[in-house]
Design a protein around this motif. Structure first.
Motif, PDB file in Angstrom:
ATOM      1  N   ASN A  89      13.430  31.057   3.024  1.00 18.32           N
ATOM      2  CA  ASN A  89      13.215  32.291   3.786  1.00 18.32           C
ATOM      3  C   ASN A  89      11.837  32.871   3.502  1.00 18.32           C
ATOM      4  OD1 ASN A  89      15.720  32.245   5.074  1.00 18.32           O
ATOM      5  ND2 ASN A  89      16.712  33.262   3.348  1.00 18.32           N
ATOM      6  N   THR A  91       9.251  31.194   2.346  1.00 14.65           N
ATOM      7  CA  THR A  91       8.258  30.248   2.859  1.00 14.65           C
ATOM      8  C   THR A  91       8.072  30.419   4.356  1.00 14.65           C
ATOM      9  OG1 THR A  91       8.827  28.677   1.120  1.00 14.65           O
ATOM     10  CG2 THR A  91       7.650  27.805   3.019  1.00 14.65           C
ATOM     11  N   ILE A  92       9.164  30.531   5.092  1.00 14.00           N
ATOM     12  CA  ILE A  92       9.092  30.715   6.546  1.00 14.00           C
ATOM     13  C   ILE A  92       8.400  32.032   6.879  1.00 14.00           C
ATOM     14  CG2 ILE A  92      10.486  31.109   8.629  1.00 14.00           C
ATOM     15  CD1 ILE A  92      12.474  29.040   7.394  1.00 14.00           C
ATOM     16  N   LYS A  93       8.739  33.086   6.142  1.00 18.82           N
ATOM     17  CA  LYS A  93       8.113  34.389   6.358  1.00 18.82           C
ATOM     18  C   LYS A  93       6.604  34.283   6.151  1.00 18.82           C
ATOM     19  CE  LYS A  93       8.251  39.157   4.754  1.00 18.82           C
ATOM     20  NZ  LYS A  93       8.806  40.088   3.774  1.00 18.82           N
ATOM     21  N   GLU A  94       6.199  33.593   5.089  1.00 18.35           N
ATOM     22  CA  GLU A  94       4.777  33.415   4.796  1.00 18.35           C
ATOM     23  C   GLU A  94       4.073  32.643   5.914  1.00 18.35           C
ATOM     24  OE1 GLU A  94       1.232  33.558   2.393  1.00 18.35           O
ATOM     25  OE2 GLU A  94       3.136  34.577   2.094  1.00 18.35           O
ATOM     26  N   LEU A  95       4.722  31.610   6.439  1.00 15.63           N
ATOM     27  CA  LEU A  95       4.115  30.791   7.485  1.00 15.63           C
ATOM     28  C   LEU A  95       4.033  31.514   8.822  1.00 15.63           C
ATOM     29  CD1 LEU A  95       5.780  27.357   6.697  1.00 15.63           C
ATOM     30  CD2 LEU A  95       3.408  28.023   6.287  1.00 15.63           C
ATOM     31  N   ASN A  96       4.907  32.483   9.037  1.00 16.51           N
ATOM     32  CA  ASN A  96       4.947  33.187  10.323  1.00 16.51           C
ATOM     33  C   ASN A  96       4.149  34.487  10.326  1.00 16.51           C
ATOM     34  OD1 ASN A  96       6.494  31.338  11.760  1.00 16.51           O
ATOM     35  ND2 ASN A  96       8.387  32.132  10.893  1.00 16.51           N
ATOM     36  N   THR A  97       3.284  34.685   9.357  1.00 18.56           N
ATOM     37  CA  THR A  97       2.461  35.893   9.354  1.00 18.56           C
ATOM     38  C   THR A  97       1.329  35.754  10.358  1.00 18.56           C
ATOM     39  OG1 THR A  97       0.960  35.100   7.643  1.00 18.56           O
ATOM     40  CG2 THR A  97       2.927  36.292   6.903  1.00 18.56           C
ATOM     41  N   ASP A  98       0.693  36.859  10.626  1.00 20.88           N
ATOM     42  CA  ASP A  98      -0.453  36.857  11.545  1.00 20.88           C
ATOM     43  C   ASP A  98      -1.771  36.680  10.806  1.00 20.88           C
ATOM     44  OD1 ASP A  98       1.114  37.172  13.829  1.00 20.88           O
ATOM     45  OD2 ASP A  98       1.123  39.362  13.655  1.00 20.88           O
ATOM     46  N   LYS A  99      -1.688  36.241   9.562  1.00 26.24           N
ATOM     47  CA  LYS A  99      -2.907  36.052   8.777  1.00 26.24           C
ATOM     48  C   LYS A  99      -3.758  34.942   9.374  1.00 26.24           C
ATOM     49  CE  LYS A  99      -1.254  37.417   4.208  1.00 26.24           C
ATOM     50  NZ  LYS A  99      -1.038  36.947   2.828  1.00 26.24           N
TER      51      LYS A  99
END
Length: 114
Positions: A89, A91-99
């Motif tokens: 969860n 990891t997915i959150k980190e990958l789905n950021t707008d960074k």
């Protein structure tokens, strides 16, 4: 299951013969090579490290091979242990950021990041 890549070195004039010998042997898979450099990349598999070492020794004994060196190894059991500690969860959150890519701090290893 263990999988390892092997770098096989041969004289360029023996490249084709060694490539065929490796293709025909039952204990490795041939993936890539550069005839001019006399380099062939293969992989071997084994249930244990000992089984892989046996296969590596057989390859080293094949005609016209100068050297066969294990380059990289992968062990399913090690990966399974690492997966137990991954918070998907997060990891997915980190990958789905707008960074933007340049805003992501990566030090070459994600282990222990969180």
């Amino acid at each position: 299951m263990n999988i390892s890549s092997i770098i096989v070195k041969v004289k360029p004039e023996n490249y084709d013969a060694v490539w065929l010998n490796l293709q025909e042997c039952e204990f490795c898979d041939v993936h890539f090579g550069e005839k001019e450099k006399g380099v062939i990349i293969i992989t071997i598999e084994g249930e244990t490290v000992e089984e892989e070492i046996e296969k590596l020794n057989k390859i080293e004994q094949m005609p016209m091979i100068i050297s066969a060196d294990m380059h990289m190894s992968y062990c399913e059991e090690e990966l399974d242990k690492l997966r137990e500690n991954i918070d998907m969860n997060s990891t997915i959150k980190e990958l789905n950021t707008d960074k933007k890519a340049e805003e992501i701090n990566y030090g070459g290893n994600l282990k222990g990041k969180y």
